[in-house]
Design a protein around this motif. Structure first.
Motif, mmCIF file in Angstrom:
data_model
loop_
_atom_site.group_PDB
_atom_site.id
_atom_site.type_symbol
_atom_site.label_atom_id
_atom_site.label_comp_id
_atom_site.label_asym_id
_atom_site.label_seq_id
_atom_site.Cartn_x
_atom_site.Cartn_y
_atom_site.Cartn_z
ATOM 1 N N LEU A 166 0.822 -1.207 0.000
ATOM 2 C CA LEU A 166 0.000 0.000 0.000
ATOM 3 C C LEU A 166 0.857 1.258 0.000
ATOM 4 C CD1 LEU A 166 -2.929 1.035 0.125
ATOM 5 C CD2 LEU A 166 -2.737 1.020 2.621
ATOM 6 N N PRO A 175 -8.214 -0.201 -6.000
ATOM 7 C CA PRO A 175 -7.861 -1.623 -6.005
ATOM 8 C C PRO A 175 -8.402 -2.397 -7.194
ATOM 9 C CG PRO A 175 -9.551 -1.168 -4.365
ATOM 10 C CD PRO A 175 -9.077 0.162 -4.868
ATOM 11 N N ARG A 182 -5.172 5.237 -5.526
ATOM 12 C CA ARG A 182 -5.621 4.081 -4.750
ATOM 13 C C ARG A 182 -6.973 3.583 -5.247
ATOM 14 N NH1 ARG A 182 -3.023 4.889 1.314
ATOM 15 N NH2 ARG A 182 -0.893 4.782 0.515
ATOM 16 N N THR A 199 -4.863 -1.933 -9.466
ATOM 17 C CA THR A 199 -3.492 -2.215 -9.037
ATOM 18 C C THR A 199 -3.150 -3.684 -9.306
ATOM 19 O OG1 THR A 199 -4.406 -2.469 -6.802
ATOM 20 C CG2 THR A 199 -3.277 -0.406 -7.306
ATOM 21 N N GLN A 229 -10.246 0.079 2.630
ATOM 22 C CA GLN A 229 -8.959 0.555 3.125
ATOM 23 C C GLN A 229 -8.003 0.875 1.981
ATOM 24 O OE1 GLN A 229 -7.263 -2.152 5.988
ATOM 25 N NE2 GLN A 229 -9.152 -2.323 7.160
ATOM 26 N N LYS A 230 -8.246 0.248 0.838
ATOM 27 C CA LYS A 230 -7.365 0.437 -0.310
ATOM 28 C C LYS A 230 -7.943 1.426 -1.317
ATOM 29 C CE LYS A 230 -5.528 -4.192 0.369
ATOM 30 N NZ LYS A 230 -5.389 -5.568 -0.126
ATOM 31 N N GLY A 277 -1.192 -3.371 -1.266
ATOM 32 C CA GLY A 277 -1.931 -2.274 -1.884
ATOM 33 C C GLY A 277 -2.743 -2.756 -3.058
ATOM 34 N N THR A 278 -2.908 -4.060 -3.186
ATOM 35 C CA THR A 278 -3.565 -4.662 -4.344
ATOM 36 C C THR A 278 -4.732 -5.539 -3.911
ATOM 37 O OG1 THR A 278 -2.023 -6.517 -4.268
ATOM 38 C CG2 THR A 278 -1.451 -4.673 -5.703
ATOM 39 N N SER A 279 -5.615 -5.814 -4.856
ATOM 40 C CA SER A 279 -6.756 -6.716 -4.617
ATOM 41 C C SER A 279 -7.049 -7.529 -5.870
ATOM 42 C CB SER A 279 -7.993 -5.922 -4.197
ATOM 43 O OG SER A 279 -7.801 -5.281 -2.959
ATOM 44 N N GLY A 316 -5.089 -9.060 -0.478
ATOM 45 C CA GLY A 316 -5.991 -8.820 -1.598
ATOM 46 C C GLY A 316 -6.233 -10.036 -2.459
#
Length: 395
Positions: free
Chosen positions: A98, A108, A106, A111, A214-215, A139-141, A254
């Protein structure tokens, strides 16, 4: 008094070692001769690779790879040798964390974990016998789709044509996954993953709903992401005959946990259980008079396998009191009393902005540690007086 500091990092601010050193400085301000031992406790997130490599006297390797927003970044992994085995330590936060996603980017849904796959290939190129992989602070999903593509998996559309999946929208176009081009070395090199065992890929407690906001995901994006990961899980089941929807750890970073199982042949472990094999923490805690731990935010999620609660669990086996220092005290923080934390306090002394709090965090951690130890000292003084008074009365 033997003081043992076992902190986690403060996400996007300080890694575990930086927090531990700040706590140590605070303890020394209280008493320059204090018997303090610091044990920075990584959980698979930021600082995981460098901390393990420092403890194992290994070497850090730097590589240029694809970052979470698609731009090239300089990342790293580590190598150490133990029992004749060459072991690589990879930390997803160092390539797709993240902290590496600018706040204005940001989203998701877009990313990628592509760089994670590139780091795995770099480690394999060095002839490693095993990979220890840290899942945390992502920081990814994307469910590990980017990583899978870097490793050789092909995602096919309705016409069985390969497509480059760069977003959740692209993922919804996929109808088949071809794993025949995956790097063959993945079948012979074991990958052990330290992750949050309670993170799931799908469902009401799935990664999209719990961590998507959150992301940076909006409510609408959360729903789209949840639908896409459901679709992804169905594709994985069709491809490798494995239902990853509710597997423990499948939602880690994620959904990267699911991708690691499906495409890299990885084995997932509760992060604390595997990490303590490399950091001998229980013996250190057992010999303490008081244990300090720390985390960026203490809330209702902390008892679910996060470092402060795991530290407290071990400490309680040996009847050692635990004090937690945190950046923010969130909803449900009181649940941590039942998890074995005896007291907690925030480092923030006054209303401030997030930016100023992050700048001042090291100093405030020092201040809070010193203050907590002064309170402990007062308690010890009172206990001695009561003990002395009882002795006099008994005479």
């Amino acid at each position: 008094m033997k003081i043992v500091m076992v902190p986690s990092g403060f996400k996007e601010c300080l890694d575990a070692e930086e927090v531990a050193l700040a706590m140590e400085r605070g303890a020394k301000r209280f008493d320059r001769k204090a018997d303090v031992e610091i044990v920075p406790m990584i959980d698979g997130g930021e600082g995981f690779a460098k901390t393990i490599i420092r403890l194992k006297a290994g070497k850090i390797i730097y590589r240029e790879v694809t970052g979470p927003v698609g731009e090239k970044i300089l990342s790293h992994f580590g190598i150490f040798v133990e029992n004749g085995k060459k072991i690589a330590v990879i930390e997803m936060a160092a390539v797709a964390g993240l902290k590496l996603v600018p706040r204005h980017q940001r989203n998701p849904l877009e990313t990628t974990t592509y760089g994670v796959g590139e780091l795995i290939l770099s480690a394999l190129d060095l002839g490693v016998d095993q990979i220890l992989f840290g899942c945390g602070d992502s920081g990814t999903s994307d469910g590990g789709v980017g990583m899978a593509q870097a490793l050789g998996a092909q995602f096919l559309d309705t016409r069985s044509k390969p497509i480059q999946v760069r977003s959740v929208v692209d993922l919804m176009k996929v109808r088949h996954i071809d794993t025949s081009f995956l790097d063959e070395r993945l079948s012979t090199v074991p990958i052990d993953v330290a992750c949050n065992w309670k993170n799931l890929l799908c469902g009401d407690q799935g990664v999209a709903r719990v961590f998507g906001p959150q992301k940076g995901a909006t409510p609408e994006q959360v729903e789209l992401l949840s639908e896409a990961l459901d679709h992804y899980a169905a594709l994985i089941k069709k491809t490798v005959a494995l239902d990853v929807r509710y597997l423990p750890g499948s939602g880690a970073s994620g959904g990267l946990g699911a991708g690691l199982i499906a495409f890299a042949g990885a084995t997932l472990y509760p992060r604390f259980e595997i990490i303590k094999n490399y950091i001998q923490i229980e013996e250190k805690i057992r010999n303490a008079d008081v244990v300090f731990t720390a985390e960026g935010s203490l809330d209702f999620q902390t008892p679910n396998g996060k470092i402060p609660s795991e530290v407290a669990r071990i400490a309680k086996k040996h009847h050692i009191p635990v004090i937690a220092i945190t950046g923010t005290i969130g909803q449900g923080a009181e649940l941590n009393y039942n998890a074995g934390i005896d007291a907690y306090l925030s480092i923030i002394p006054k209303p401030t902005t997030l930016e100023k709090a992050m700048i001042n965090a090291p100093k405030w951690i020092e201040d809070s540690t010193e203050a907590a130890l002064r309170q402990v000292s007062i308690g010890l003084t009172i206990a001695k007086r009561i003990s002395s008074l009882k002795g006099v009365l008994q005479k």
